[in-house]
Scaffold this active site. Structure first.
Site, PDB file in Angstrom:
ATOM      1  N   TYR A 241       0.872  -1.181   0.000  1.00  0.00           N
ATOM      2  CA  TYR A 241       0.000   0.000   0.000  1.00  0.00           C
ATOM      3  C   TYR A 241       0.907   1.229   0.000  1.00  0.00           C
ATOM      4  O   TYR A 241       1.674   1.428   0.939  1.00  0.00           O
ATOM      5  CB  TYR A 241      -0.927  -0.003   1.217  1.00  0.00           C
ATOM      6  CG  TYR A 241      -2.079  -0.955   1.091  1.00  0.00           C
ATOM      7  CD1 TYR A 241      -3.321  -0.528   0.612  1.00  0.00           C
ATOM      8  CD2 TYR A 241      -1.939  -2.294   1.430  1.00  0.00           C
ATOM      9  CE1 TYR A 241      -4.382  -1.398   0.483  1.00  0.00           C
ATOM     10  CE2 TYR A 241      -2.995  -3.183   1.304  1.00  0.00           C
ATOM     11  CZ  TYR A 241      -4.216  -2.729   0.837  1.00  0.00           C
ATOM     12  OH  TYR A 241      -5.265  -3.604   0.710  1.00  0.00           O
ATOM     13  N   HIS A 273      -3.915  -2.637  -8.308  1.00  0.00           N
ATOM     14  CA  HIS A 273      -5.170  -3.301  -7.938  1.00  0.00           C
ATOM     15  C   HIS A 273      -6.286  -2.305  -7.678  1.00  0.00           C
ATOM     16  O   HIS A 273      -7.390  -2.437  -8.201  1.00  0.00           O
ATOM     17  CB  HIS A 273      -4.952  -4.166  -6.694  1.00  0.00           C
ATOM     18  CG  HIS A 273      -6.135  -5.002  -6.328  1.00  0.00           C
ATOM     19  ND1 HIS A 273      -7.135  -4.552  -5.489  1.00  0.00           N
ATOM     20  CD2 HIS A 273      -6.483  -6.256  -6.693  1.00  0.00           C
ATOM     21  CE1 HIS A 273      -8.046  -5.503  -5.350  1.00  0.00           C
ATOM     22  NE2 HIS A 273      -7.677  -6.541  -6.070  1.00  0.00           N
ATOM     23  N   HIS A 423     -16.679  -0.345   3.600  1.00  0.00           N
ATOM     24  CA  HIS A 423     -15.287  -0.479   4.022  1.00  0.00           C
ATOM     25  C   HIS A 423     -15.182  -1.176   5.374  1.00  0.00           C
ATOM     26  O   HIS A 423     -15.871  -0.824   6.333  1.00  0.00           O
ATOM     27  CB  HIS A 423     -14.612   0.892   4.111  1.00  0.00           C
ATOM     28  CG  HIS A 423     -13.157   0.818   4.456  1.00  0.00           C
ATOM     29  ND1 HIS A 423     -12.187   0.507   3.531  1.00  0.00           N
ATOM     30  CD2 HIS A 423     -12.509   0.996   5.633  1.00  0.00           C
ATOM     31  CE1 HIS A 423     -10.995   0.505   4.135  1.00  0.00           C
ATOM     32  NE2 HIS A 423     -11.173   0.802   5.404  1.00  0.00           N
ATOM     33  N   HIS A 425     -11.960  -3.985   7.486  1.00  0.00           N
ATOM     34  CA  HIS A 425     -10.592  -4.485   7.364  1.00  0.00           C
ATOM     35  C   HIS A 425     -10.595  -6.002   7.223  1.00  0.00           C
ATOM     36  O   HIS A 425     -11.554  -6.587   6.716  1.00  0.00           O
ATOM     37  CB  HIS A 425      -9.754  -4.010   8.550  1.00  0.00           C
ATOM     38  CG  HIS A 425      -9.381  -2.556   8.468  1.00  0.00           C
ATOM     39  ND1 HIS A 425      -8.754  -1.871   9.483  1.00  0.00           N
ATOM     40  CD2 HIS A 425      -9.563  -1.640   7.480  1.00  0.00           C
ATOM     41  CE1 HIS A 425      -8.557  -0.613   9.121  1.00  0.00           C
ATOM     42  NE2 HIS A 425      -9.046  -0.447   7.911  1.00  0.00           N
TER      43      HIS A 425
END
Length: 619
Positions: A241, A273, A423, A425
């Protein structure tokens, strides 16, 4: 108001023609003697092929890092079918596997296989069992429309219903679809010789059922701004990231963003991605301008104030157009002056030395439209007050935007939601946001039953949702922590958890955050009761962090059920916040959880002409 993609309209126009062609194709391949009910592709002679008109395929991705497998598709919402084109290069001599499964698993997958027996080539609907062993499906739901072979490779065109009513098939719904693929390296006399764990495979997440806004004509004064990586070297590791902060011109006047799209460095299409661009809060002027791994960049505390999503892109996503009378404001007095970009590089081949300047291109104009678009955060506050116990198969958390907050913030006519980005994790498995009016669930805003933290794209709603003053919006998140030995708390860290829905709406209002968390005092009572019940003499008090208190709990069936009951019944703290971080006027502590007396049923998919015994029950 229904929102359509112009390609979908064209698709629905030609769908009847393709249905007729499909019947002819079935007649052509009906005489195959073996294997069982697979289509003998060898029987599709070039001279017997039916010329098909070009079928629009607006959604396209490269499945593998080398670009040897290309997937394209379109949908007919009217007929509840998806059309798929799979293109493979000449290097793939013995066949290919394409499938869908929960979270990209090779087990219990719904497959379509093209394989070479050594004498002939076959196409068939198949499935894998709990050990990855492949079998041909008795119910063939992938319908081959065309097969083309040339020196460059092979191209297959086929279709499948969203719902086949076959328990071994994947139900194609809105949200994430995990695609798996594999390459056969030797002939197969029988498909039953194939085990997915014995071949080279890969996985890619896409949004198969996409609904869009038709492209609109850009005014002549439209300009563009690239928010892009500064020629970085992609690390030779599988997952990276990368973050970069970009300064906007200090004197930039107010403009409207009309559209944004990806700007991927040529050659890196298979590594980039997804990309996200965030706005830092107005007044944050000295954020570090460096570029590097997000774990390092995000260590700067002020970057915690760079959370509102401005633009986002993921593999397979089309350019994102705002509705014709709506634009996203950028620039002007009191606006954000710093943008933060985050890129996810997926480099499974560990390639080194690749340079990248990918990003998102924002198209903007000073010719302002009627409405300003806004982005609002729904769900749970980023706080360790909310937690998921360890070893849980399914654990649920809910975040509330209460009637009190919408009553205080929304205009009389309300707001219209037209897009959404869910969203969470690593522990997140499913997310669902619903609109509640008068204690009843009246509409699903957005749902993803196969959520992946590595693929959280911005998606149009199938229909715009009108939220009125006094409505509640509930976001429910499902987590799995079976692989964890300690509780998972809420927070910004990747191993922490979130439960958020970023909604795109208009007209823009002051409210930017409408989230909740459990009342801290009620949570302390839970810790105290668990200590007494479990005979734990450790302190449950203010000088011990909440995260530590969660860790001190002995997690058994009772403590998990009690925590679940607490989250369902205890008062909540409501974060009803403006874009400048200030709470709207009012008392937001110890608010009651909105009551929901009627829950929307799950959607029913028709099964006419299919295996009725396998149909989902009628609700």
């Amino acid at each position: 108001m229904r929102i359509f993609n112009q390609n979908l309209r064209l698709q629905d126009i030609v769908v009847m023609y393709f249905t007729g062609l499909a019947l002819l194709m079935v007649i052509m391949v009906a005489s195959y003697p073996a294997p069982s009910n697979a289509v003998n592709v060898s029987d599709l002679k070039p001279e017997a092929s039916i010329p098909l008109p070009p079928l629009p395929m607006p959604y396209q991705v490269s499945l593998d890092p080398r670009g040897e497998l290309q997937l394209a598709w379109n949908i007919s919402d009217a007929n509840q079918e998806v059309y798929i084109r799979l293109t493979a290069t000449a290097k793939l001599k013995y066949g290919v596997v394409l499938g869908m499964s929960d979270r990209g698993e090779l087990t219990n997958a719904d497959l379509v296989v093209l394989w070479d027996s050594g004498a002939k080539t076959y196409f068939g609907d198949a499935w894998s069992d709990a050990n990855g062993q492949v079998s041909l499906d008795r119910q063939q739901d992938y319908e081959l429309l065309e097969a083309k072979q040339n020196p460059d490779g092979i191209q297959l065109l086929f279709k499948r219903p969203f719902s086949t009513c076959d328990p071994r098939d994947y139900l194609i719904e809105e949200g994430t679809v995990d695609i798996i693929y594999g390459v056969l390296d030797q002939p197969l006399a029988s498909l039953e010789q194939l085990n997915l764990f014995s071949i080279h495979t890969g996985m890619l997440s896409i949004t198969m059922l996409q609904y869009g806004i038709p492209p609109t004509q850009m005014p002549p004064d439209t300009k563009f701004l690239d928010v892009a990586a500064p020629n970085v070297t992609i690390p030779s590791q599988e997952t990276t990231y990368w973050c970069f902060n970009q300064q906007l011109p200090a004197d930039m006047p107010k403009n409207h963003i009309l559209m944004f799209e990806s700007a991927i460095t040529p050659g890196n299409e298979d590594i980039v991605h997804h990309i996200e661009v965030f706005e830092c809060l107005p007044g944050i002027a000295d954020v570090p301008q460096n570029s590097g791994a997000c774990d390092d960049i995000m260590a700067a505390p002020k970057l915690n104030f760079c959370s509102p999503v401005l633009a986002t892109w993921a593999k397979g996503a089309e350019p994102f157009y705002f509705p014709p009378d709506v634009g996203m404001p950028i620039g002007g007095p009191g606006s954000s002056k710093i943008l933060r970009m985050e890129i996810h590089y997926h480099n499974p081949l560990l390639m080194s030395g690749r340079r990248d300047s990918s990003g998102i291109r924002l198209y903007y104009t000073p010719s302002l439209r009627r409405y300003d678009a806004g982005v609002m955060e729904l769900g749970l506050v980023y706080t360790p007050l909310m937690a998921i116990p360890p070893k849980q198969h399914n654990f649920y958390l809910r975040g509330y935007c209460t009637p009190k907050c919408t009553e205080a913030a929304l205009p009389k006519e309300g707001i219209l939601i037209f897009a959404s980005q869910l969203h969470a994790h690593l522990a997140g498995r499913a997310l669902r946001t619903v609109l509640v009016r008068g204690g009843k669930e009246v509409e699903v805003v957005k749902e993803d039953k196969h959520f992946s933290t590595y693929y959280h794209s911005l998606r149009y709603l199938k229909e715009r949702v009108n939220v009125l003053p006094g409505d509640a919006i509930v976001t429910k998140c499902t987590y799995n922590t079976e692989d964890r030995s300690k509780p998972t708390v809420g927070g910004n860290g990747f191993m922490d958890e979130m439960c958020v829905n970023f909604i795109y709406y208009y007209p823009r209002i002051e409210l930017e955050v409408c989230k909740s968390n459990v009342d801290p005092e009620s949570l302390q009572k839970y810790f105290s009761s668990m200590n007494r019940f479990q005979g734990n003499d450790q302190c449950a008090c203010s000088n011990v962090s909440v995260k530590e208190q969660y860790s001190q709990v002995h997690w058994d069936k009772f403590s998990v059920e009690e925590l679940n009951y607490l989250y369902k019944t205890a008062p909540i703290y409501e974060q009803c916040t403006k874009s400048n971080g200030e709470l709207l006027p009012g008392d937001w502590e110890k608010q009651p959880i909105p009551k929901v007396t009627t829950v929307l049923p799950q959607p029913h998919y028709p099964c006419e002409g299919r295996a009725a015994s396998n149909c989902p029950p009628t609700v």
